[in-house]
Design an enzyme around this catalytic site. Structure first.
Site, PDB file in Angstrom:
ATOM      1  N   LEU A  67       0.905  -1.296   0.027  1.00  0.00           N
ATOM      2  CA  LEU A  67       0.026   0.045  -0.126  1.00  0.00           C
ATOM      3  C   LEU A  67       0.844   1.265   0.110  1.00  0.00           C
ATOM      4  O   LEU A  67       0.496   2.006  -0.755  1.00  0.00           O
ATOM      5  CB  LEU A  67      -0.870  -0.025   1.143  1.00  0.00           C
ATOM      6  CG  LEU A  67      -1.952  -1.216   1.347  1.00  0.00           C
ATOM      7  CD1 LEU A  67      -2.987  -0.793   2.242  1.00  0.00           C
ATOM      8  CD2 LEU A  67      -2.358  -1.444  -0.265  1.00  0.00           C
ATOM      9  N   HIS A  79     -10.320  -5.209  10.778  1.00  0.00           N
ATOM     10  CA  HIS A  79     -10.048  -6.171  11.628  1.00  0.00           C
ATOM     11  C   HIS A  79     -10.115  -5.907  13.411  1.00  0.00           C
ATOM     12  O   HIS A  79     -10.405  -6.721  14.163  1.00  0.00           O
ATOM     13  CB  HIS A  79      -8.764  -7.176  11.459  1.00  0.00           C
ATOM     14  CG  HIS A  79      -8.681  -7.585  10.192  1.00  0.00           C
ATOM     15  ND1 HIS A  79      -9.588  -8.599   9.946  1.00  0.00           N
ATOM     16  CD2 HIS A  79      -7.910  -7.416   9.043  1.00  0.00           C
ATOM     17  CE1 HIS A  79      -9.389  -9.008   8.565  1.00  0.00           C
ATOM     18  NE2 HIS A  79      -8.286  -8.393   8.137  1.00  0.00           N
ATOM     19  N   TYR A 100      -3.841  -9.226  15.582  1.00  0.00           N
ATOM     20  CA  TYR A 100      -3.542  -8.072  14.752  1.00  0.00           C
ATOM     21  C   TYR A 100      -4.827  -7.217  14.889  1.00  0.00           C
ATOM     22  O   TYR A 100      -4.549  -5.933  14.935  1.00  0.00           O
ATOM     23  CB  TYR A 100      -3.584  -8.478  13.389  1.00  0.00           C
ATOM     24  CG  TYR A 100      -3.602  -7.566  12.082  1.00  0.00           C
ATOM     25  CD1 TYR A 100      -2.475  -6.854  11.734  1.00  0.00           C
ATOM     26  CD2 TYR A 100      -4.683  -7.158  11.415  1.00  0.00           C
ATOM     27  CE1 TYR A 100      -2.490  -6.040  10.799  1.00  0.00           C
ATOM     28  CE2 TYR A 100      -4.751  -6.309  10.253  1.00  0.00           C
ATOM     29  CZ  TYR A 100      -3.593  -5.725  10.286  1.00  0.00           C
ATOM     30  OH  TYR A 100      -3.675  -4.801   9.119  1.00  0.00           O
TER      31      TYR A 100
END
Length: 278
Positions: free
Chosen positions: A13, A112, A135
């Site tokens: 990204l 998440h 995470y």
């Protein structure tokens, strides 16, 4: 701006953000753990720095106006690994930003952080945290850290809960896709909005099947243009019948919702590494 910092610049990204971010400041300082990031864009410099070391973050952020924080382990991993990179690393970014007088942290949070919510609930930006992994838990920590530093220290932050910024090649991505163009637009609006305080926004394109609600973040001016529906016919034709009782298909976090804590979630996803090369 005079100086903008991008962490995680060597990642997939980050590779799409580097060039656009050079247009927003006199100097873009890209940083990551690799020795060499390759060819630099005009106005860009590179500094190797470790997120887990506060003194290195202090040095990188000296004189910066804002920091775009994408650096971290980008997958589920054992807690000790997540602790150093994603939790202590986030603290070091916010603390260094505060000490160096940085105005705003633009943070790559994740779906998440709320990955255990069913996709059928169409959740907003104000739902309580419901992480699906260590995470995701680290993303919850960083969002709460941003809230704390705004309330107590007036350091602004925009937490972008990215759904899936990857190629559309599975049924989940028909709702969760964030195109690279929309990613760039999201980061730019998070930087250019005059006042943000502490804000949360979902990083998702203008998908017909998007499972999240961004209306409370409309003041940021994020107006995505791309729509994953263009891929729907092909993706659905190539997909097997999905079990509606399987949390992989029912939950916002996809495979992260069913993976054993500490084990890779990406191992169960077909993410194409289409990193941009300069």
């Amino acid at each position: 701006m005079k100086k903008l910092v991008l962490t995680g610049a060597a990642g997939r990204l980050g590779s799409y953000l580097r060039e656009p971010l050079t247009k927003l400041a006199d100097t873009l300082v890209s940083t990551d753990l690799v020795e060499d990031i390759g060819k630099l864009y005009d106005g860009e410099s590179y500094v190797k720095a470790d997120l887990s070391k506060l003194d290195e973050m202090m040095a990188v952020l000296e004189g910066a106006d804002m920091v775009v924080h994408f650096g971290a382990i980008g997958d589920e991993a054992p807690f000790d690994d997540i602790l150093q990179s994603n939790i202590i690393g986030a603290y070091n970014v916010w603390e260094a930003a505060y000490q160096q007088g940085v105005r705003r942290v633009v943070y790559a949070s994740s779906i998440h952080a709320v990955g255990m919510y069913p996709k059928t609930e169409f959740i907003g930006t104000d739902v309580p945290h419901r992480p699906d992994t260590f995470y995701g838990l680290a993303k919850c920590f960083a969002e709460d850290l941003g809230s704390l530093y705004w309330d107590k220290r007036q350091l602004e932050s925009v937490c972008m809960r990215i759904l899936s910024a990857a190629q559309v090649n599975n049924p989940r991505s028909l709702g969760s896709w964030l195109s690279y163009d929309d990613l760039i637009h999201l980061v730019e609006t998070s930087i250019n909005t005059p006042v943000t305080g502490f804000s949360i926004v979902y990083g998702v394109s203008n998908n017909d099947r998007a499972p999240v609600d961004n209306h409370k973040a409309s003041f940021l001016g994020y107006r995505p243009k791309d729509n994953a529906e263009q891929f729907a016919e092909k993706v659905l034709a190539e997909s097997e019948h999905l079990d509606p009782t399987d949390l992989t298909h029912m939950c916002q976090g996809g495979p992260f919702a069913t993976v054993e804590i500490g084990n890779s979630g990406l191992a169960n996803m077909n993410v194409v590494d289409d990193k941009k090369t300069t």
